[in-house]
Write a protein that holds these residues in place. Sequence first.
Motif, PDB file in Angstrom:
ATOM      1  N   VAL A   3       0.818  -1.213   0.000  1.00  0.00           N
ATOM      2  CA  VAL A   3       0.000   0.000   0.000  1.00  0.00           C
ATOM      3  C   VAL A   3       0.852   1.262   0.000  1.00  0.00           C
ATOM      4  O   VAL A   3       0.510   2.259  -0.642  1.00  0.00           O
ATOM      5  CB  VAL A   3      -0.963  -0.004   1.212  1.00  0.00           C
ATOM      6  N   PHE A   4       1.974   1.247   0.694  1.00  0.00           N
ATOM      7  CA  PHE A   4       2.745   2.475   0.855  1.00  0.00           C
ATOM      8  C   PHE A   4       4.065   2.460   0.071  1.00  0.00           C
ATOM      9  O   PHE A   4       5.016   3.137   0.428  1.00  0.00           O
ATOM     10  CB  PHE A   4       3.028   2.729   2.336  1.00  0.00           C
ATOM     11  N   CYS A   5       4.099   1.695  -0.997  1.00  0.00           N
ATOM     12  CA  CYS A   5       5.288   1.711  -1.845  1.00  0.00           C
ATOM     13  C   CYS A   5       5.204   2.869  -2.844  1.00  0.00           C
ATOM     14  O   CYS A   5       4.152   3.490  -3.018  1.00  0.00           O
ATOM     15  CB  CYS A   5       5.434   0.385  -2.590  1.00  0.00           C
ATOM     16  N   ARG A   6       6.307   3.153  -3.510  1.00  0.00           N
ATOM     17  CA  ARG A   6       6.377   4.293  -4.427  1.00  0.00           C
ATOM     18  C   ARG A   6       5.377   4.159  -5.569  1.00  0.00           C
ATOM     19  O   ARG A   6       4.727   5.132  -5.963  1.00  0.00           O
ATOM     20  CB  ARG A   6       7.803   4.399  -4.967  1.00  0.00           C
ATOM     21  N   ARG A   7       5.262   2.949  -6.118  1.00  0.00           N
ATOM     22  CA  ARG A   7       4.349   2.718  -7.245  1.00  0.00           C
ATOM     23  C   ARG A   7       2.906   3.012  -6.859  1.00  0.00           C
ATOM     24  O   ARG A   7       2.153   3.658  -7.613  1.00  0.00           O
ATOM     25  CB  ARG A   7       4.487   1.268  -7.703  1.00  0.00           C
ATOM     26  N   THR A   8       2.481   2.542  -5.669  1.00  0.00           N
ATOM     27  CA  THR A   8       1.103   2.743  -5.215  1.00  0.00           C
ATOM     28  C   THR A   8       0.814   4.217  -4.949  1.00  0.00           C
ATOM     29  O   THR A   8      -0.238   4.745  -5.345  1.00  0.00           O
ATOM     30  CB  THR A   8       0.841   1.929  -3.934  1.00  0.00           C
TER      31      THR A   8
END
Length: 678
Positions: A204-209
């Motif tokens: 949920v909190f990755c760069r892509r998301t």
Amino acid sequence: MHIRSRTYILLILLIVVVVFSGSLRNGFVWDDKFLVEKNPYIKDMGYLPGVFGAQLYQGSGMHSDYYRPMQSLSYMVDYFFWKLKPFGYHLTSLLMHAVNSTLVYLVLMAVSFSSGLAFLGAIFFAIAPANSGITYYIAARADLLMACFLFLSFLFFSKYFNNKSRVAYIISIMAFALSLLSREVAIMLPALLMLDLHRRREKVFCRRTLKLLFPYLVILVIYAVGRFSILNFSEGSSGFINPGFPASIPLWKRVLTDFKIVPVYLRLLLFPHDLHMEWYIKPVESIFQANVIYSIILLSFLVFAIKALARKSRLVFFGAMWFLLCLLPVLNIYPISVLFGDGWLYVPSVGFFIMLCVFFRDRIVPKAGKKITVILAVCFIFYSALLTMNYSKMWKDTGSLLHNIVKYEEKSSFVYLTYVNLGGVHYDKGEYEKAIEYDKKAIKLNPKYAEAYCNLAVAYMETGRPIKAIGHFKRAIRLKKDYVSAYCFLSQAYSEIGLNDRAVEFSKMALELKPDSYDALCNMGYLCSDKGETDKAKFFYEKASMSKKEASAPHFSLGNLYMRNNEFKKALREYEEALRLGMDEDHQFYNELSVAYIKNNKYSEAEEMLLRSLALNSEQPGARNDLGNLYAMFGHFDLAFDEYKKALELDPEDKGILANVIRTKSDWKTFLVKHNDR
């Protein structure tokens, strides 16, 4: 047998139409009067640009901090097709709920339900009694619109994630923006998208998301900044909703009160037997109250149960979080208008029914079998449908709705407000003694509520008791020193008993408190006009028309002044402006307008106005006589005699009509002689 999704959708639409068809017989209720009936903004597309810069109740002259332009826009469309026929507005709401129920079916399919289970969840949502008020109440259109755009945004985000469709992504972002323009609680959509990513086992909190969610967050920030600045209509208080009562309660008490409120919401979704508007939830005073302790124990048990079920199905966690996240904006963490409203369950209930469907699938079916499960589901559906159909009767009119509130909230600390509203309902019906009865009940419950005294006094005015009314107006002013409306009504009361100097005095007091008070300016115009002070009267009427640009009365009064001074072109201009602004339900106005047209040599327009007047009230000997004169003027003697005959049937003793008949007969004979000579 495999049932196709198209068939399920058609069944959903059919069931919604059948269950909610009773609403099509209902009228306008409560705030519908201000948002639709008395709202000139929705009656003229010229106001369209202004709708996006105004608060919801701007057109009716009332204050609020609700910014919901899509709601006003939907009323504009309704008015274009239906004018002021309640049937059309209820039909729109019914169809929107049917669409939303279909979208719920598609949402459930998108989160991995089978088509049969998605259909069951959508039907639970569609006919839930706790959700029905949103469809029955035209003023709740914002919830239907917000839900529609929110579901669409969620669905197209899901489609983008599955198919990488750029178009779907853009549509999702646009739908989110429209949902915010429909109702404020759409702010939770980004959280729902994050929840869906968690369901898909995405980080949920990755760069892509975060990059994926960035446009939604930008829109959310722009909206929030706008609502706290140029679109903040809260008259000095911060935030997007005028907080009222809940804002006076400390945050820790509001949070503890939520522990009482959430179980009530859950109970209403399963056992909705006492639905009504205006719920009064007594704020919690201590964590050691028995009902608070019971609620905390119950919620703790539910949390553990959901946690256990979620181990086998991520949809349980998804449904529980959907319910909680969508309910969060109305739990008064940030104070809003009231502590509780069953209509606020509309979108959160989707999460509840997701959990219910999982419970049927994973617990009921394995233990009871498919046949028993189907029977239980059908019984629940019929039970809900019958309650929903019966609840429609409570929305028949404002009186039914308010009496239903009194039935359940008789011991509420705020029930006096319901009695005041009931007084207003009977006043609008011309039942002034009943209005007086309910206003007195309100005063007995709350002797310090100034509005009740003012309403009581207005009812006394209508029953020919201005002296008694004056005393109650003064009591209202003693309780509320800046009560501008009471000063205006008091001015009218003194004028009615011939004390015009006192009337002027109180109108001036109102203008000192509020220099642009529409009612006070109109009062001063009337008083100056009665004194023969034409220039002063014009001044006040013009200021009144600027104070309330959508009001027709000042233009009508100006037209009367110009007619009195033989300024017929100016009079016609003002009358036509009054007509444009909505003065179209008064037969006497059309009579005056017809005279202005005649004075300006516009005879076909004069005929049209007289016909409109008679369409509103056919028993007008004067209007019949004027129409007869107009026909006689142009040699339409058969039509003239027909109108004179009708006029004499209504007033056989009117010598003026008889004189016109004699004169027209003479003109007719002269016309025949000239015609024969040719």
